[in-house]
Structures are given as C-alpha cells and as structure tokens.
Design an enzyme around this catalytic site. Structure first.
Site, PDB file in Angstrom:
ATOM      1  CB  SER A  44      -0.881   0.058   1.260  1.00  0.00           C
ATOM      2  OG  SER A  44      -1.632  -1.103   1.385  1.00  0.00           O
ATOM      3  CG  HIS A  76      -3.518  -4.799  -1.727  1.00  0.00           C
ATOM      4  ND1 HIS A  76      -2.467  -5.355  -1.041  1.00  0.00           N
ATOM      5  CD2 HIS A  76      -4.149  -3.998  -0.843  1.00  0.00           C
ATOM      6  CE1 HIS A  76      -2.465  -4.923   0.196  1.00  0.00           C
ATOM      7  NE2 HIS A  76      -3.482  -4.107   0.356  1.00  0.00           N
ATOM      8  NE  ARG A  97       3.025  -8.075   0.742  1.00  0.00           N
ATOM      9  CZ  ARG A  97       3.790  -7.016   0.954  1.00  0.00           C
ATOM     10  NH1 ARG A  97       3.291  -5.810   0.907  1.00  0.00           N
ATOM     11  NH2 ARG A  97       5.072  -7.173   1.211  1.00  0.00           N
ATOM     12  CB  THR A  98      -1.919 -14.101  -1.141  1.00  0.00           C
ATOM     13  OG1 THR A  98      -2.242 -14.170  -2.537  1.00  0.00           O
ATOM     14  CG2 THR A  98      -2.958 -14.879  -0.359  1.00  0.00           C
ATOM     15  CG  HIS A  99      -2.438  -9.281   2.989  1.00  0.00           C
ATOM     16  ND1 HIS A  99      -2.812  -8.716   1.791  1.00  0.00           N
ATOM     17  CD2 HIS A  99      -1.528  -8.439   3.540  1.00  0.00           C
ATOM     18  CE1 HIS A  99      -2.146  -7.578   1.633  1.00  0.00           C
ATOM     19  NE2 HIS A  99      -1.366  -7.387   2.678  1.00  0.00           N
ATOM     20  CD  GLU A 198      -1.831  -4.029  15.087  1.00  0.00           C
ATOM     21  OE1 GLU A 198      -1.962  -2.832  14.757  1.00  0.00           O
ATOM     22  OE2 GLU A 198      -1.654  -4.946  14.265  1.00  0.00           O
ATOM     23  CB  SER A 217       2.228  -8.052   4.353  1.00  0.00           C
ATOM     24  OG  SER A 217       3.079  -6.929   4.507  1.00  0.00           O
ATOM     25  CG  ASN A 240      -1.854   3.485  10.452  1.00  0.00           C
ATOM     26  OD1 ASN A 240      -1.656   2.844   9.419  1.00  0.00           O
ATOM     27  ND2 ASN A 240      -1.878   2.923  11.642  1.00  0.00           N
TER      28      ASN A 240
HETATM   29  I1  8IG Z   1      -1.391   0.417   6.308  1.00  0.00           I
HETATM   30  O1  8IG Z   1      -1.691   0.040  12.220  1.00  0.00           O
HETATM   31  C1  8IG Z   1      -1.410  -0.497   8.054  1.00  0.00           C
HETATM   32  N1  8IG Z   1      -1.269  -1.806   8.141  1.00  0.00           N
HETATM   33  N2  8IG Z   1      -1.201  -4.501  11.911  1.00  0.00           N
HETATM   34  N3  8IG Z   1      -1.458  -2.203  12.079  1.00  0.00           N
HETATM   35  C2  8IG Z   1      -1.298  -3.330  11.325  1.00  0.00           C
HETATM   36  N4  8IG Z   1      -1.222  -3.292  10.006  1.00  0.00           N
HETATM   37  C3  8IG Z   1      -1.313  -2.092   9.418  1.00  0.00           C
HETATM   38  C4  8IG Z   1      -1.477  -0.905  10.121  1.00  0.00           C
HETATM   39  C5  8IG Z   1      -1.552  -0.959  11.527  1.00  0.00           C
HETATM   40  N5  8IG Z   1      -1.543   0.098   9.237  1.00  0.00           N
END
Ligand code: 8IG
Length: 277
Positions: A44, A76, A97-99, A198, A217, A240
C-alpha cells in the site's frame, strides 16, 4: 498452466517449489524475459514505483500465472510486471499480494516470493504500508525494516526446516538505502495476523517486546525469501501511527490517503535504491 478452478497450492501433496518453478516459466513465457535479477513487492502506497524503476517490458494479470489468485483488496494491484532498468537489469514488480488474513494458507502467502526466486532474482525488496509505534514518526514517512517479530504463529517453512534468520533484513542493503537517503530511520516490524488493526494494549505489547512497526504482511514473506537464498530489503511506509499512539481511530481510507500522498516521494526513493543495487 494457470489454474481455471482450484489453486494447485491448495493440494496438500503439492510441492510449492515445483509450483513456483511453473509460475516462473509462465512469467518467462508471458513477458519474454527469461531471467529476472531483482524482485520487488509493492505494498500500500508504493504502487507508482514501477513506472520510475525503468521501462515496463510487459504487464501480466497475476491470475494468469500458476498459483496466483485474484487480489482481495482495493489498493492492491493484481499485476506482475517485468521492468528493465537503465542499467539493463530486469526487475520483477509484484503488485499482487496474498495476505495471511485471507485464510488461504501460508503457501499462497509466500508463493510470489518463491516465484521471484525461481525467476532468478537474488534480491527481494519487500515494501508495505504499516502502522508506526514510534511517536516521533509521522504518516507518509518511509522506514527501513531492521528485523522482525513474527506474531502470526505461522511459518512458511514446512517440516524440520531450520533456517537461520540472523541479518534477515540485509544490513548491506539498509546501508545502501541510507546512502540514497541518509534520513531513513529503521525499526523492528511486528507482523500481526489481522485483518483487524491492533488494540492499543496490543500496540503497547509490541512496543515492550521491541517492535516499532506493526503490519500484516512482510515477516512471513521475508522468511520464505531467506529460505530461497535471496538478499532482503524491507521498507515500510508509515501510513498511520498505531492504535493508541495516534488518538483518533484508524481507518482504511486514511491509510489509502496517506499512501497516495507519499507515493511520488517513496516511489522515487525506491527507484533510486534499485538503480544503486
Ligand atoms: I497500512 O496500524 C497499516 N497496516 N497490523 N497495524 C497493522 N497493520 C497495518 C497498520 C496498523 N496500518
């Protein structure tokens, strides 16, 4: 041949390395490029880098390649590209991407990495969008991954496969990245399972155990890349601050917006790093 119904990786008896070799043969046939030198997975916010890395020789939809599935998420891009740098290196740009949270199993998660290795790539660049645990970081900032903590309770390795993960994220490549941008900070990437972000308490846990970046990932992919013998560079775009570090709730829209804003800068950075490899 690409699958029309099921994914061959879902067959318990399948050999994931054999399927990766088939995928690499598909890529060679569909791109006309027999071998790739470098592979880069665009997470991303990193999607525009492909255009800056060099000349796109071929773009193929990921589902045309054995073992790849359709992307699950907006932001994606589901393509594989073969890009030729000014220096004549062939870069496989993975926009699919496969998560782990998609619940298709770890084999599918790391298939792109194993395929990259099977195309000949000896360098694997893994990029992602992630949350920042360090208060000093700001959304839109790229950081280097120095190490990881795998909180998924999963591994891409099967059976008694003991692989050393010392210097998993190559210090040589981190130094090289810093020679391009000396302001690049680095941190330990904690992979959570997701897809929920989280809780603030989990972010505090990540911080206490030595984590600086939270994501969903890269750790599993890096393990597979090391198993395949590749040298790894990991980079996170902090889209973020992690939950509780920032006081406002997290939103996927905010994440996409931070990615869009940072995209030109980090894409140019990535292109310069690849040029210097
Ligand atoms: I973009 O704050 C992204 N991916 N685990 N936590 C987790 N994955 C993320 C976050 C985040 N922001």
């Amino acid at each position: 041949m690409p699958q029309t119904h099921g994914n061959p990786l879902d067959e318990p008896a399948a050999d994931p390395f054999e399927i990766a070799a088939e995928a690499a043969a598909d890529i060679a046939r569909l791109t006309g490029v027999d071998r790739h030198d470098i592979a880069v997975t665009l997470g991303s916010g990193w999607g525009r880098a492909a255009e800056l890395i060099g000349e796109t020789v071929a773009t193929i939809p990921a589902p045309d390649v054995t073992g790849f599935s359709k992307p699950a998420l907006e932001g994606h891009v589901g393509t594989l590209r073969s890009v030729r740098t000014a220096a004549g290196k062939h870069v496989l740009v993975i926009g699919a991407r496969t998560h782990f949270y998609e619940n298709h199993g770890v084999r599918r998660v790391v298939h792109s990495v194993r395929t990259a290795a099977a195309t000949g790539a000896s360098t694997m660049i893994l990029t992602n969008g992630a949350g920042g645990v360090r208060e000093t970081w700001t959304p839109g900032q790229p950081v280097l991954i120095s190490d990881h903590i795998n909180l998924t309770a999963a591994s891409p390795l099967e059976g008694a496969t003991f692989i050393d993960l010392t210097d998993l994220y190559s210090s040589r490549l981190r130094d090289l990245a810093r020679s391009i941008d000396p302001s690049l900070d680095e941190g330990v990437y904690c992979q959570f399972r997701g897809p929920h972000y989280e809780t603030p308490a989990e972010v505090q846990m990540a911080k206490i155990i030595g984590g600086h970046i939270v994501g969903m990932s890269t750790a599993l992919e890096a393990i597979a890349a090391r198993q395949a013998g590749m040298e790894i560079l990991g980079m996170s775009l902090i889209t973020n601050l992690a939950a509780g570090i920032q006081t406002t709730p997290l939103s996927h829209e905010e994440v996409l917006e931070a990615g869009r804003a940072a995209e030109p800068v980090i894409s140019a950075l990535l292109a310069r790093i690849i040029e210097a490899l």
